[in-house]
Design an enzyme around this catalytic site. Sequence first.
Site, PDB file in Angstrom:
ATOM      1  N   THR A  52       0.728  -1.070   0.027  1.00  0.00           N
ATOM      2  CA  THR A  52       0.123  -0.156  -0.030  1.00  0.00           C
ATOM      3  C   THR A  52       0.844   1.252   0.133  1.00  0.00           C
ATOM      4  O   THR A  52       0.838   2.259  -0.788  1.00  0.00           O
ATOM      5  CB  THR A  52      -0.993   0.074   1.257  1.00  0.00           C
ATOM      6  OG1 THR A  52      -1.712  -1.161   1.159  1.00  0.00           O
ATOM      7  CG2 THR A  52      -2.076   1.149   1.374  1.00  0.00           C
ATOM      8  N   ASN A  79      -5.464 -10.311  -6.667  1.00  0.00           N
ATOM      9  CA  ASN A  79      -5.752 -10.883  -5.343  1.00  0.00           C
ATOM     10  C   ASN A  79      -6.871 -11.576  -5.283  1.00  0.00           C
ATOM     11  O   ASN A  79      -7.127 -12.760  -4.451  1.00  0.00           O
ATOM     12  CB  ASN A  79      -5.540  -9.852  -4.487  1.00  0.00           C
ATOM     13  CG  ASN A  79      -6.477  -8.627  -4.553  1.00  0.00           C
ATOM     14  OD1 ASN A  79      -6.401  -7.879  -5.747  1.00  0.00           O
ATOM     15  ND2 ASN A  79      -7.228  -8.236  -3.715  1.00  0.00           N
ATOM     16  N   GLN A 124       1.088 -10.087  -5.218  1.00  0.00           N
ATOM     17  CA  GLN A 124       0.686 -11.542  -5.183  1.00  0.00           C
ATOM     18  C   GLN A 124       1.526 -12.523  -6.304  1.00  0.00           C
ATOM     19  O   GLN A 124       1.271 -13.590  -6.034  1.00  0.00           O
ATOM     20  CB  GLN A 124      -0.849 -11.556  -5.864  1.00  0.00           C
ATOM     21  CG  GLN A 124      -1.906 -10.756  -4.861  1.00  0.00           C
ATOM     22  CD  GLN A 124      -1.991 -11.657  -3.469  1.00  0.00           C
ATOM     23  OE1 GLN A 124      -1.707 -12.774  -3.457  1.00  0.00           O
ATOM     24  NE2 GLN A 124      -2.650 -10.726  -2.548  1.00  0.00           N
ATOM     25  N   SER A 174       5.342  -7.400  -0.698  1.00  0.00           N
ATOM     26  CA  SER A 174       4.869  -7.340   0.616  1.00  0.00           C
ATOM     27  C   SER A 174       5.336  -8.888   1.229  1.00  0.00           C
ATOM     28  O   SER A 174       4.709  -9.654   0.891  1.00  0.00           O
ATOM     29  CB  SER A 174       3.316  -7.034   0.471  1.00  0.00           C
ATOM     30  OG  SER A 174       2.914  -6.804   1.898  1.00  0.00           O
ATOM     31  N   HIS A 206       4.203 -10.173   4.009  1.00  0.00           N
ATOM     32  CA  HIS A 206       3.462 -11.108   4.711  1.00  0.00           C
ATOM     33  C   HIS A 206       2.551 -12.047   3.570  1.00  0.00           C
ATOM     34  O   HIS A 206       1.804 -12.818   4.010  1.00  0.00           O
ATOM     35  CB  HIS A 206       2.251 -10.281   5.446  1.00  0.00           C
ATOM     36  CG  HIS A 206       1.444  -9.465   4.928  1.00  0.00           C
ATOM     37  ND1 HIS A 206      -0.123 -10.048   4.733  1.00  0.00           N
ATOM     38  CD2 HIS A 206       1.512  -8.161   4.204  1.00  0.00           C
ATOM     39  CE1 HIS A 206      -0.616  -8.865   4.142  1.00  0.00           C
ATOM     40  NE2 HIS A 206       0.089  -7.830   3.967  1.00  0.00           N
ATOM     41  N   THR A 247      13.273   6.082  10.759  1.00  0.00           N
ATOM     42  CA  THR A 247      13.967   4.995  11.419  1.00  0.00           C
ATOM     43  C   THR A 247      13.721   3.703  10.787  1.00  0.00           C
ATOM     44  O   THR A 247      12.763   3.311  10.540  1.00  0.00           O
ATOM     45  CB  THR A 247      13.879   4.793  12.952  1.00  0.00           C
ATOM     46  OG1 THR A 247      14.189   6.216  13.255  1.00  0.00           O
ATOM     47  CG2 THR A 247      14.647   3.841  13.440  1.00  0.00           C
ATOM     48  N   CYS A 289      -9.066  -6.375   2.336  1.00  0.00           N
ATOM     49  CA  CYS A 289      -9.265  -5.085   2.601  1.00  0.00           C
ATOM     50  C   CYS A 289     -10.705  -4.546   2.258  1.00  0.00           C
ATOM     51  O   CYS A 289     -11.000  -3.501   2.761  1.00  0.00           O
ATOM     52  CB  CYS A 289      -8.369  -4.188   2.042  1.00  0.00           C
ATOM     53  SG  CYS A 289      -7.762  -4.709   0.394  1.00  0.00           S
TER      54      CYS A 289
END
Length: 390
Positions: free
Chosen positions: A71, A150, A178, A198, A200, A239, A322
Amino acid sequence: MIYLDNNATTRLDDAVLEAMLPFLKEEYGNASSLQHKLGRQANQAIERARQFIADTLQVQSKEIFFTSGSTEVINTVLRGVFDRYQSKGNHIITCQTEHKAVLTTCRDLEKKGATVTYLPVDRNGIVALEDLKSAITAQTILVCLMSANNETGILHPIKEIAELCREKDVIFFCDSTQSLGKQAFDLTTLPIDLCCLSAHKFHGPKGAGVLFIRRKTKPIQIAPLHTGGDQEQGLRGGTYNVPAIVGIGEAIRLTQKVDFSAIENLRNHLEDRILTEIEDTFVNGKQEHRISNTSNITIKYVRASQLMAKIPNIAIASGSACVSGSRDPSHVLKAMGHTDEDAFCSIRISLSRYTTLAEIDHAIALIKPAIQSIRDQSPIWKMYKNGLLG
Ligand code: PLP
């Protein structure tokens, strides 16, 4: 619990957790504090992760930028390119079936003066090259199209799209969220300018992503989404999240060992069984144009929400995670020409390298009677079977 919702997210690989743990405990230095050992060790861990990723994708480490996920990449690219290329034009091309992160960002950019073309797809969910070709104008600054969808797993002809964009001298951003870990994704043969990962989605931690920016003779300009320190070549101040970056590095390294055809065989077994054993079901999108792990299946007159309530120990989805709180039918299935009713009666099953044949067979053994019981109590189903509905 049988987990078949791997396009929403995946379980963390044990090896990834092991790699991350020291950086959550004793190795807590700030990777920008190069004056002392703890900081330098954190910095080295980040550069090691960057190198793993570059080696896996066969690109240069300078082309890899760490982010919090796709995102953020989508926002950075769409907003950052729009900001920097205003002197060339204000036109962005995307597609009706893109992820909400793309669609909502494009809608927002329209309010800021962008003109956006949302390309249609055919019944199989695929964008036509000819449509893209005729949409590109002298004002076009960016084409943004996903590799694998997705919700359906459907694959656009990304190589041809990338080649067309190169020929027309338009920047091409591919939302490849994906793809990694589910299909070969080779940036040496795909002339994509920008893409995203991404962690995850491939057994890494949540909150870790990558933006790939191809180095070109005419460098691609992207304004930073948020300014701050000069981390990530000034593109992303803030950071470093060292454990997450170490995690995505390790997770990417592990994707090299994935046997895509084993996942695909399981997916085909699942589809064969559902299509042959449960009447009035169909799979959305052709098998040869879909990513290895995903099945989007319409089960006539069985609402996904009803089915999911009946099988609480199986994690599947009615669409994208989402928008799962949304009452609207899937925008992806609607763009493919499905009715609202069929869209509401569609489920997404997405496998991972951890999914087993026994889990799939067990899931089908639970899904079949659940569907039967919903249909047995459904007057609409009875009308349909009596030929009173379309
Ligand atoms: N793009 C696609 C195709 C996705 O599937 C997702 C996640 O569902 C995203 C973007 C957003 O990714 P992230 O969760 O990293 O923000």
